[in-house]
Scaffold this motif. Structure first.
Motif, PDB file in Angstrom:
ATOM      1  N   ASP A 208       5.755 -25.581  -4.505  1.00 39.55           N
ATOM      2  CA  ASP A 208       6.539 -24.660  -3.696  1.00 39.55           C
ATOM      3  C   ASP A 208       6.889 -23.400  -4.493  1.00 39.55           C
ATOM      4  O   ASP A 208       7.029 -23.437  -5.717  1.00 39.55           O
ATOM      5  CB  ASP A 208       7.814 -25.333  -3.177  1.00 39.55           C
ATOM      6  CG  ASP A 208       8.761 -25.733  -4.298  1.00 39.55           C
ATOM      7  OD1 ASP A 208       9.742 -25.009  -4.527  1.00 39.55           O
ATOM      8  OD2 ASP A 208       8.492 -26.754  -4.959  1.00 39.55           O
ATOM      9  N   GLU A 209       6.997 -22.302  -3.791  1.00 39.37           N
ATOM     10  CA  GLU A 209       7.188 -20.994  -4.421  1.00 39.37           C
ATOM     11  C   GLU A 209       8.439 -20.936  -5.286  1.00 39.37           C
ATOM     12  O   GLU A 209       8.434 -20.354  -6.377  1.00 39.37           O
ATOM     13  CB  GLU A 209       7.252 -19.921  -3.332  1.00 39.37           C
ATOM     14  CG  GLU A 209       7.220 -18.497  -3.834  1.00 39.37           C
ATOM     15  CD  GLU A 209       7.145 -17.493  -2.709  1.00 39.37           C
ATOM     16  OE1 GLU A 209       7.990 -16.567  -2.681  1.00 39.37           O
ATOM     17  OE2 GLU A 209       6.257 -17.622  -1.852  1.00 39.37           O
ATOM     18  N   GLU A 210       9.524 -21.561  -4.825  1.00 37.36           N
ATOM     19  CA  GLU A 210      10.780 -21.499  -5.575  1.00 37.36           C
ATOM     20  C   GLU A 210      10.679 -22.239  -6.909  1.00 37.36           C
ATOM     21  O   GLU A 210      11.222 -21.789  -7.916  1.00 37.36           O
ATOM     22  CB  GLU A 210      11.916 -22.096  -4.731  1.00 37.36           C
ATOM     23  CG  GLU A 210      13.284 -22.112  -5.419  1.00 37.36           C
ATOM     24  CD  GLU A 210      13.787 -20.721  -5.828  1.00 37.36           C
ATOM     25  OE1 GLU A 210      14.736 -20.675  -6.630  1.00 37.36           O
ATOM     26  OE2 GLU A 210      13.252 -19.701  -5.347  1.00 37.36           O
ATOM     27  N   SER A 211       9.949 -23.363  -6.929  1.00 38.71           N
ATOM     28  CA  SER A 211       9.784 -24.106  -8.188  1.00 38.71           C
ATOM     29  C   SER A 211       8.979 -23.296  -9.192  1.00 38.71           C
ATOM     30  O   SER A 211       9.279 -23.300 -10.391  1.00 38.71           O
ATOM     31  CB  SER A 211       9.088 -25.450  -7.923  1.00 38.71           C
ATOM     32  OG  SER A 211       9.933 -26.319  -7.199  1.00 38.71           O
ATOM     33  N   ILE A 212       7.966 -22.597  -8.718  1.00 37.35           N
ATOM     34  CA  ILE A 212       7.182 -21.746  -9.617  1.00 37.35           C
ATOM     35  C   ILE A 212       8.043 -20.600 -10.134  1.00 37.35           C
ATOM     36  O   ILE A 212       8.005 -20.264 -11.319  1.00 37.35           O
ATOM     37  CB  ILE A 212       5.923 -21.213  -8.899  1.00 37.35           C
ATOM     38  CG1 ILE A 212       4.919 -22.351  -8.665  1.00 37.35           C
ATOM     39  CG2 ILE A 212       5.272 -20.102  -9.727  1.00 37.35           C
ATOM     40  CD1 ILE A 212       3.611 -21.915  -8.041  1.00 37.35           C
ATOM     41  N   ARG A 213       8.827 -20.006  -9.250  1.00 40.73           N
ATOM     42  CA  ARG A 213       9.687 -18.892  -9.657  1.00 40.73           C
ATOM     43  C   ARG A 213      10.657 -19.332 -10.758  1.00 40.73           C
ATOM     44  O   ARG A 213      10.798 -18.663 -11.787  1.00 40.73           O
ATOM     45  CB  ARG A 213      10.469 -18.357  -8.452  1.00 40.73           C
ATOM     46  CG  ARG A 213      11.239 -17.064  -8.724  1.00 40.73           C
ATOM     47  CD  ARG A 213      12.160 -16.718  -7.571  1.00 40.73           C
ATOM     48  NE  ARG A 213      13.294 -17.634  -7.513  1.00 40.73           N
ATOM     49  CZ  ARG A 213      14.396 -17.513  -8.250  1.00 40.73           C
ATOM     50  NH1 ARG A 213      14.508 -16.507  -9.113  1.00 40.73           N
ATOM     51  NH2 ARG A 213      15.373 -18.373  -8.136  1.00 40.73           N
ATOM     52  N   LYS A 214      11.311 -20.465 -10.561  1.00 34.02           N
ATOM     53  CA  LYS A 214      12.259 -20.968 -11.561  1.00 34.02           C
ATOM     54  C   LYS A 214      11.558 -21.301 -12.875  1.00 34.02           C
ATOM     55  O   LYS A 214      12.082 -21.015 -13.962  1.00 34.02           O
ATOM     56  CB  LYS A 214      12.973 -22.212 -11.018  1.00 34.02           C
ATOM     57  CG  LYS A 214      14.011 -21.916  -9.945  1.00 34.02           C
ATOM     58  CD  LYS A 214      14.716 -23.188  -9.514  1.00 34.02           C
ATOM     59  CE  LYS A 214      15.810 -22.891  -8.494  1.00 34.02           C
ATOM     60  NZ  LYS A 214      16.493 -24.136  -8.049  1.00 34.02           N
ATOM     61  N   ALA A 215      10.380 -21.913 -12.788  1.00 31.77           N
ATOM     62  CA  ALA A 215       9.654 -22.287 -14.004  1.00 31.77           C
ATOM     63  C   ALA A 215       9.212 -21.051 -14.783  1.00 31.77           C
ATOM     64  O   ALA A 215       9.230 -21.049 -16.013  1.00 31.77           O
ATOM     65  CB  ALA A 215       8.451 -23.149 -13.641  1.00 31.77           C
ATOM     66  N   LEU A 216       8.848 -19.997 -14.080  1.00 30.57           N
ATOM     67  CA  LEU A 216       8.457 -18.758 -14.754  1.00 30.57           C
ATOM     68  C   LEU A 216       9.633 -18.162 -15.525  1.00 30.57           C
ATOM     69  O   LEU A 216       9.480 -17.678 -16.649  1.00 30.57           O
ATOM     70  CB  LEU A 216       7.942 -17.739 -13.734  1.00 30.57           C
ATOM     71  CG  LEU A 216       6.540 -17.990 -13.176  1.00 30.57           C
ATOM     72  CD1 LEU A 216       6.273 -17.068 -11.991  1.00 30.57           C
ATOM     73  CD2 LEU A 216       5.472 -17.787 -14.253  1.00 30.57           C
ATOM     74  N   ILE A 217      10.806 -18.217 -14.940  1.00 32.30           N
ATOM     75  CA  ILE A 217      11.999 -17.686 -15.590  1.00 32.30           C
ATOM     76  C   ILE A 217      12.387 -18.543 -16.791  1.00 32.30           C
ATOM     77  O   ILE A 217      12.667 -18.032 -17.884  1.00 32.30           O
ATOM     78  CB  ILE A 217      13.167 -17.608 -14.586  1.00 32.30           C
ATOM     79  CG1 ILE A 217      12.850 -16.582 -13.482  1.00 32.30           C
ATOM     80  CG2 ILE A 217      14.472 -17.244 -15.290  1.00 32.30           C
ATOM     81  CD1 ILE A 217      13.827 -16.596 -12.328  1.00 32.30           C
ATOM     82  N   GLU A 218      12.363 -19.872 -16.605  1.00 29.97           N
ATOM     83  CA  GLU A 218      12.829 -20.781 -17.649  1.00 29.97           C
ATOM     84  C   GLU A 218      11.806 -21.004 -18.753  1.00 29.97           C
ATOM     85  O   GLU A 218      12.165 -21.100 -19.936  1.00 29.97           O
ATOM     86  CB  GLU A 218      13.198 -22.134 -17.016  1.00 29.97           C
ATOM     87  CG  GLU A 218      14.381 -22.045 -16.058  1.00 29.97           C
ATOM     88  CD  GLU A 218      14.581 -23.318 -15.247  1.00 29.97           C
ATOM     89  OE1 GLU A 218      13.805 -24.292 -15.470  1.00 29.97           O
ATOM     90  OE2 GLU A 218      15.485 -23.349 -14.393  1.00 29.97           O
ATOM     91  N   ARG A 219      10.531 -21.088 -18.388  1.00 28.23           N
ATOM     92  CA  ARG A 219       9.507 -21.451 -19.374  1.00 28.23           C
ATOM     93  C   ARG A 219       8.761 -20.252 -19.942  1.00 28.23           C
ATOM     94  O   ARG A 219       8.218 -20.335 -21.042  1.00 28.23           O
ATOM     95  CB  ARG A 219       8.489 -22.416 -18.745  1.00 28.23           C
ATOM     96  CG  ARG A 219       9.097 -23.695 -18.184  1.00 28.23           C
ATOM     97  CD  ARG A 219       8.032 -24.657 -17.713  1.00 28.23           C
ATOM     98  NE  ARG A 219       8.604 -25.835 -17.075  1.00 28.23           N
ATOM     99  CZ  ARG A 219       7.948 -26.956 -16.838  1.00 28.23           C
ATOM    100  NH1 ARG A 219       6.670 -27.056 -17.188  1.00 28.23           N
ATOM    101  NH2 ARG A 219       8.539 -27.985 -16.243  1.00 28.23           N
TER     102      ARG A 219
END
Length: 377
Positions: A208-219
């Motif tokens: 899902d788009e939101e999980s990718i968005r969060k992972a990009l910010i965090e990782r």
């Protein structure tokens, strides 16, 4: 590797954990889904979960699991025959264990092209040979070193040759005690029906788009605005999201090649199109197929751009800048034949056709298709 390390995929995680928790483990599980959705990450997390004894806490064999060197965890993957191998030698995964271990330790999210680069085989077709099934039979016949499950993770089982597939079928039908096969599959339709029918399939969706968005910010330490745009463009593919964060990414090369093709076809510069096809020939088959997939995406985006609905398009700023002038050439008159043309090229490249001929033919046909714009209605 733990389930918390897997990006998104809440539903798939819950199903796998429930399967184990309720003692309903089959002999073989097949994780199927689109590229970049995290099937291998799920497979590794699930294998580690089982080998820990059904807990996400550090436990038995944790040091070995952290290094992906647990003696009861076995990997099978496509290989090639290197020049130095004897004529009677059937390549097996063990021949490439160092390269495989290095790759999965870097990240459980990877593509076939990355694997081919790791083993120096960009222009070859990798398969899983009959020698691999013999080796796997030998390994799984041994007792578990830790007294629990023995787990065989098979990446891309659809690349097994027929002899290997038949031997694997026999193992699945009569598995050694406490053995679990986890298959990570991109194209299940290419597997023997008899194998598919004896595995429990778990469908893995795009992230899902939101999980990718969060992972990009965090990782990846990406800004919120950039992470949102990249997550949208990635379309559920984490490997694509990572590519889009890297300077000089493959997408930049593909956009340059796409722009060159369209400009040269529009100007009918046959000699230059021939040189373009020769450049494409040098990319290697896996990269050629990825370019064609990129080509299909950008054709779709340019078609949607004509409707002037920003929420329907998924393009980088460079792609959008090109679309501003080019999009009008992709319309209802030619969108279907252009897609058919690219899909035929993907099929031909997959069947080992000469890349230069395939791409030159494609380029020549684009001359005609680009003429079918709105003015020809």
């Amino acid at each position: 590797m733990k389930f918390n390390d897997v990006i998104g995929q809440k539903e798939a995680k819950q199903r796998l954990m429930q399967m184990y928790g309720e003692n309903r483990l089959p002999h073989a599980i097949m994780l199927c889904g689109p590229s970049g959705c995290g099937k291998m990450a799920l497979a590794l997390a699930f294998a580690c979960h089982i080998l820990r004894g059904g807990t996400e806490e550090d436990g038995k064999g944790e040091a070995m699991l952290a290094k992906m060197e647990h003696p009861d965890l076995h990997f099978t993957y496509p290989t090639i025959k290197r020049p130095g191998m004897g004529s009677d030698h059937k390549p097996v995964s063990g021949d490439f264990a160092a390269e495989w271990h290095s790759m999965i330790m870097q990240s459980p999210y990877f593509t076939m092209d990355r694997w081919m680069r790791a083993i120096g085989a960009e222009n070859q077709q990798a398969i899983i040979t009959a020698g691999e099934s013999d080796e796997l039979t030998r390994k799984l016949s041994l007792k578990s070193s830790q007294g629990g499950y023995k787990i065989s993770v098979i990446w891309l089982p659809e690349r097994m040759n027929i002899e290997c597939a038949n031997k694997l079928l026999k193992m699945i039908e009569e598995p050694p005690s406490h053995t679990l096969f986890i298959m990570v599959c991109n194209e299940p339709e290419k597997l023997l029906e008899t194998i598919r029918s004896r595995t429990q399939t778990v469908r893995v969706r795009k992230i899902d788009e939101e999980s990718i968005r969060k992972a990009l910010i965090e990782r990846r330490s990406i800004s919120e605005d950039a992470a949102g745009r990249i997550a949208r463009m990635a379309n559920g593919d984490w490997t694509k999201a990572v590519e889009l964060t890297e300077t000089g990414s493959e997408n930049d090369l593909f956009l340059d090649m796409f722009q060159s093709l369209m400009r040269l076809a529009y100007m009918r510069r046959i000699k230059d199109l021939k040189r373009w096809s020769e450049t494409m020939q040098g990319l290697g088959r896996e990269k050629q197929k990825r370019f064609l997939e990129y080509f299909l995406r950008l054709i779709r985006e340019n078609f949607m751009y004509n409707f002037q609905c920003p929420e329907l398009t998924y393009m980088s700023q460079r792609e959008e800048d090109f679309a501003h002038n080019f999009a009008r050439f992709v319309n209802e008159n030619n969108i279907i034949p252009i897609n058919e043309l690219a899909n035929r090229a993907i099929r031909d490249i997959g069947q080992n056709a000469n890349g230069k001929i395939v791409f030159f033919d494609m380029a020549l046909q684009m001359i005609v298709l680009l003429m079918q714009n709105d003015s020809n209605r």
